[in-house]
Structure formats: C-alpha cells, structure tokens
Design a protein around this motif. Structure first.
Motif, PDB file in Angstrom:
ATOM      1  N   SER A  24      53.920  25.105  35.195  1.00  0.00           N
ATOM      2  CA  SER A  24      53.422  24.177  34.185  1.00  0.00           C
ATOM      3  C   SER A  24      54.576  23.318  33.679  1.00  0.00           C
ATOM      4  N   VAL A  25      54.380  22.004  33.711  1.00  0.00           N
ATOM      5  CA  VAL A  25      55.436  21.070  33.304  1.00  0.00           C
ATOM      6  C   VAL A  25      54.847  20.029  32.364  1.00  0.00           C
ATOM      7  N   THR A  26      55.501  19.792  31.249  1.00  0.00           N
ATOM      8  CA  THR A  26      55.038  18.764  30.317  1.00  0.00           C
ATOM      9  C   THR A  26      55.445  17.382  30.832  1.00  0.00           C
ATOM     10  N   SER A  27      54.727  16.360  30.389  1.00  0.00           N
ATOM     11  CA  SER A  27      55.049  14.997  30.814  1.00  0.00           C
ATOM     12  C   SER A  27      54.499  13.993  29.816  1.00  0.00           C
ATOM     13  N   GLU A  28      55.066  12.808  29.832  1.00  0.00           N
ATOM     14  CA  GLU A  28      54.586  11.721  28.991  1.00  0.00           C
ATOM     15  C   GLU A  28      53.791  10.705  29.800  1.00  0.00           C
ATOM     16  N   HIS A  29      54.129  10.548  31.081  1.00  0.00           N
ATOM     17  CA  HIS A  29      53.510   9.525  31.929  1.00  0.00           C
ATOM     18  C   HIS A  29      53.195  10.142  33.285  1.00  0.00           C
ATOM     19  N   VAL A  44      49.711  17.383  33.313  1.00  0.00           N
ATOM     20  CA  VAL A  44      48.652  16.476  32.877  1.00  0.00           C
ATOM     21  C   VAL A  44      49.342  15.350  32.127  1.00  0.00           C
ATOM     22  N   ALA A  45      49.195  14.127  32.600  1.00  0.00           N
ATOM     23  CA  ALA A  45      49.895  13.005  31.993  1.00  0.00           C
ATOM     24  C   ALA A  45      49.610  12.922  30.494  1.00  0.00           C
ATOM     25  N   GLY A  46      50.680  12.876  29.719  1.00  0.00           N
ATOM     26  CA  GLY A  46      50.536  12.781  28.274  1.00  0.00           C
ATOM     27  C   GLY A  46      50.448  14.115  27.562  1.00  0.00           C
ATOM     28  N   ALA A  47      50.398  15.204  28.313  1.00  0.00           N
ATOM     29  CA  ALA A  47      50.370  16.542  27.713  1.00  0.00           C
ATOM     30  C   ALA A  47      51.812  16.982  27.516  1.00  0.00           C
ATOM     31  N   THR A  48      52.291  16.906  26.277  1.00  0.00           N
ATOM     32  CA  THR A  48      53.710  17.069  26.010  1.00  0.00           C
ATOM     33  C   THR A  48      54.093  18.421  25.409  1.00  0.00           C
ATOM     34  N   THR A  49      53.128  19.333  25.302  1.00  0.00           N
ATOM     35  CA  THR A  49      53.460  20.678  24.838  1.00  0.00           C
ATOM     36  C   THR A  49      53.104  21.692  25.919  1.00  0.00           C
ATOM     37  N   GLN A  50      53.905  22.752  26.000  1.00  0.00           N
ATOM     38  CA  GLN A  50      53.691  23.764  27.017  1.00  0.00           C
ATOM     39  C   GLN A  50      52.339  24.442  26.853  1.00  0.00           C
ATOM     40  N   ALA A  51      51.945  24.703  25.612  1.00  0.00           N
ATOM     41  CA  ALA A  51      50.680  25.394  25.356  1.00  0.00           C
ATOM     42  C   ALA A  51      49.504  24.569  25.853  1.00  0.00           C
ATOM     43  N   LEU A  52      49.556  23.263  25.656  1.00  0.00           N
ATOM     44  CA  LEU A  52      48.477  22.373  26.106  1.00  0.00           C
ATOM     45  C   LEU A  52      48.381  22.368  27.629  1.00  0.00           C
ATOM     46  N   VAL A  53      49.521  22.226  28.291  1.00  0.00           N
ATOM     47  CA  VAL A  53      49.532  22.228  29.762  1.00  0.00           C
ATOM     48  C   VAL A  53      49.033  23.566  30.296  1.00  0.00           C
ATOM     49  N   ASP A  54      49.470  24.654  29.675  1.00  0.00           N
ATOM     50  CA  ASP A  54      49.045  25.983  30.121  1.00  0.00           C
ATOM     51  C   ASP A  54      47.542  26.174  29.996  1.00  0.00           C
ATOM     52  N   ASP A  55      46.948  25.651  28.930  1.00  0.00           N
ATOM     53  CA  ASP A  55      45.498  25.773  28.749  1.00  0.00           C
ATOM     54  C   ASP A  55      44.746  25.016  29.835  1.00  0.00           C
ATOM     55  N   VAL A  81      41.111  19.935  23.867  1.00  0.00           N
ATOM     56  CA  VAL A  81      41.521  18.720  23.158  1.00  0.00           C
ATOM     57  C   VAL A  81      41.395  18.914  21.646  1.00  0.00           C
ATOM     58  N   LYS A  82      40.286  19.495  21.234  1.00  0.00           N
ATOM     59  CA  LYS A  82      40.060  19.718  19.802  1.00  0.00           C
ATOM     60  C   LYS A  82      41.061  20.710  19.232  1.00  0.00           C
ATOM     61  N   ARG A  83      41.308  21.791  19.972  1.00  0.00           N
ATOM     62  CA  ARG A  83      42.196  22.843  19.482  1.00  0.00           C
ATOM     63  C   ARG A  83      43.632  22.353  19.323  1.00  0.00           C
ATOM     64  N   HIS A  84      44.070  21.499  20.245  1.00  0.00           N
ATOM     65  CA  HIS A  84      45.449  21.017  20.212  1.00  0.00           C
ATOM     66  C   HIS A  84      45.597  19.679  19.496  1.00  0.00           C
ATOM     67  N   GLY A  85      44.467  19.049  19.147  1.00  0.00           N
ATOM     68  CA  GLY A  85      44.543  17.747  18.511  1.00  0.00           C
ATOM     69  C   GLY A  85      45.157  16.693  19.426  1.00  0.00           C
ATOM     70  N   TRP A  86      44.828  16.802  20.719  1.00  0.00           N
ATOM     71  CA  TRP A  86      45.454  15.925  21.719  1.00  0.00           C
ATOM     72  C   TRP A  86      44.783  14.555  21.737  1.00  0.00           C
ATOM     73  N   GLU A  87      45.571  13.510  21.626  1.00  0.00           N
ATOM     74  CA  GLU A  87      45.077  12.144  21.734  1.00  0.00           C
ATOM     75  C   GLU A  87      45.375  11.652  23.138  1.00  0.00           C
ATOM     76  N   HIS A  88      44.337  11.604  23.954  1.00  0.00           N
ATOM     77  CA  HIS A  88      44.522  11.258  25.363  1.00  0.00           C
ATOM     78  C   HIS A  88      44.061   9.843  25.659  1.00  0.00           C
ATOM     79  N   VAL A  89      44.519   9.349  26.802  1.00  0.00           N
ATOM     80  CA  VAL A  89      44.125   8.024  27.274  1.00  0.00           C
ATOM     81  C   VAL A  89      42.823   8.137  28.058  1.00  0.00           C
ATOM     82  N   GLY A  90      41.897   7.203  27.849  1.00  0.00           N
ATOM     83  CA  GLY A  90      40.643   7.202  28.595  1.00  0.00           C
ATOM     84  C   GLY A  90      39.566   8.043  27.945  1.00  0.00           C
ATOM     85  N   LYS A  91      38.327   7.773  28.303  1.00  0.00           N
ATOM     86  CA  LYS A  91      37.203   8.526  27.756  1.00  0.00           C
ATOM     87  C   LYS A  91      37.226   9.963  28.268  1.00  0.00           C
ATOM     88  N   PRO A  92      36.727  10.908  27.475  1.00  0.00           N
ATOM     89  CA  PRO A  92      36.785  12.329  27.866  1.00  0.00           C
ATOM     90  C   PRO A  92      36.150  12.624  29.232  1.00  0.00           C
TER      91      PRO A  92
END
Length: 233
Positions: A24-29, A44-55, A81-92
C-alpha cells in the motif's frame, strides 16, 4: 461489452498472488506511481493516508478472493469515503468503478500471463491472440488489433499486453499451432510497427512517448513487470 473481469473465471490463484504481493502506497496524483511500479504498489490517486489506502486495498482484495461485485465495492467505497472524510476527484460512481475495474483487470492480466508462460503451456500454446472487448464505442486501435496473432515472445506484448487503458476490457488468449490452422493461418501475423506520440506528464512536465492507442502509463505488461520486479528483490 465483455470486460476482462467477465471473461475470466473468478477468482484464480495467480491473480490473487499478484495483488497480495503489492504494498500500500499513498499518493497525491495518479502519475506518482508510474507504469511498471504499479505491479508492486497498490495506490489510489489522491489517497494520502495509509489507513485510507489500506481500506481500499482490503475491499479490492475481497473482490478478487470472494468475487464481490462492483455494486458491493461501491457500497464499501461510500463507507470508506465517509469514514475518512476523503474529498476525491470525480463522481463516486465513476471513481469507484475506475478503482475496482483497473485493479482487478491488472491482477487478472498478470495472473493469466503467469499461467500462459508456464513452460508446458508455452510448448502447447506458443501463440497469443489479441481479443477485443466488443465495446459499443471501441478505441479504433484496440479494434484493429482484434485477432492479431503473434508468438508469445514477440516484443509487441511488452507494451501492448492488455489492458491498454482506462476501462479497457481487451485480453489475450493462447493459441496452439492447430488453433492457428483452424483460423486459416499457416503462420503467425507480422508484428505491427509501433508508432508513438508525445505525452506531457501534467504534474512534472516530463515528456514521454506513448504507443498510439494506449493510455499513458498502460504501455507495459503487468505480468512480466511483476516477474521482473520480483526477481530483482
């Protein structure tokens, strides 16, 4: 449209092994982890925390190991998305599909490559044939490769082993000498000349040359990269 996911039996050990060996690797782009590096990294592009990527990784693993559907994944996507409060690009709906199908398609492609390159299998099926997905609105280059039959060791497969882009459902099937004859061919096709186009990385400004018809970052063979990167560690 027949996707790679629909075309293959699910799950199978080689595809699962490919995914399990990823870190699992975090990334911005989406270009942060580029081309062959994706064979060893789950991101996952834009997933910048390890916990988010791991999920997200855990949910994709479920799809591979248990055969959970895109609809199942979308429900989990919304929860994550709800649990981590992730603001992602594009519609869900679009974003969840990209994550689900891209990761599964790459895993299945790598797993099938591992199966098809077993010495016994290569002896019986020395040729590989490109199979187009049958998409309603196909990429013309992908459609032009449909039925193209080359030796398994042809350099074409280094860059054109599908999937060859986002939402690409193309695949490769092995073919024996008898199978080649049944298609009216006495020998494999001539390997196509590979034309490239310049593409500028929007984050770094670096210009790379990508084969025409292939989305940037997809011009590699995930199974071969998995094997090569594994032997280097």
């Amino acid at each position: 449209m027949t996707t790679t996911i629909q075309a293959l039996d699910l799950p199978f050990d080689e595809a699962i092994a490919f995914f399990r060996e990823k870190m699992s690797v975090t990334s911005e782009h989406w270009t942060d982890i580029w081309q062959k590096a994706n064979s060893r990294a789950f991101t996952v592009a834009g997933a910048t925390t390890q916990a988010l990527v791991d999920d997200f990784r855990r949910e994709v693993a479920k799809a591979l190991e248990r055969g959970t559907t895109l609809q199942d994944f979308r429900q989990s996507f919304d929860d994550i998305v709800k649990r981590h409060g992730w603001e992602h690009v594009g519609k869900p709906g679009w974003r969840s599909r990209v994550i689900y199908e891209t990761n599964l398609s790459m895993a299945y492609a790598a797993g099938r490559y591992e199966q098809m390159t077993e010495p016994t299998t290569l002896t019986m099926y020395p040729y590989w044939q490109y199979v187009h997905s049958g998409a309603k609105h196909p990429r013309q280059e992908h459609l032009s490769w449909n039925g193209l039959t080359l030796r398994a060791d042809d350099p074409f497969w280094k860059t054109h082993y599908p999937p060859n882009g986002w939402n690409c459902g193309c695949r490769v099937r092995p073919l024996s000498a008898k199978g080649l004859e049944r298609q009216g061919k006495l020998k494999p096709d001539v390997s196509p000349i590979i034309d490239t186009r310049p593409w500028t990385n929007p984050k770094t400004g670096q210009i790379v040359h990508v084969p025409v018809g292939i989305d940037p970052g997809f011009d590699y063979n995930p199974g071969d990269a998995w094997r090569q990167l594994g032997s280097a560690t």
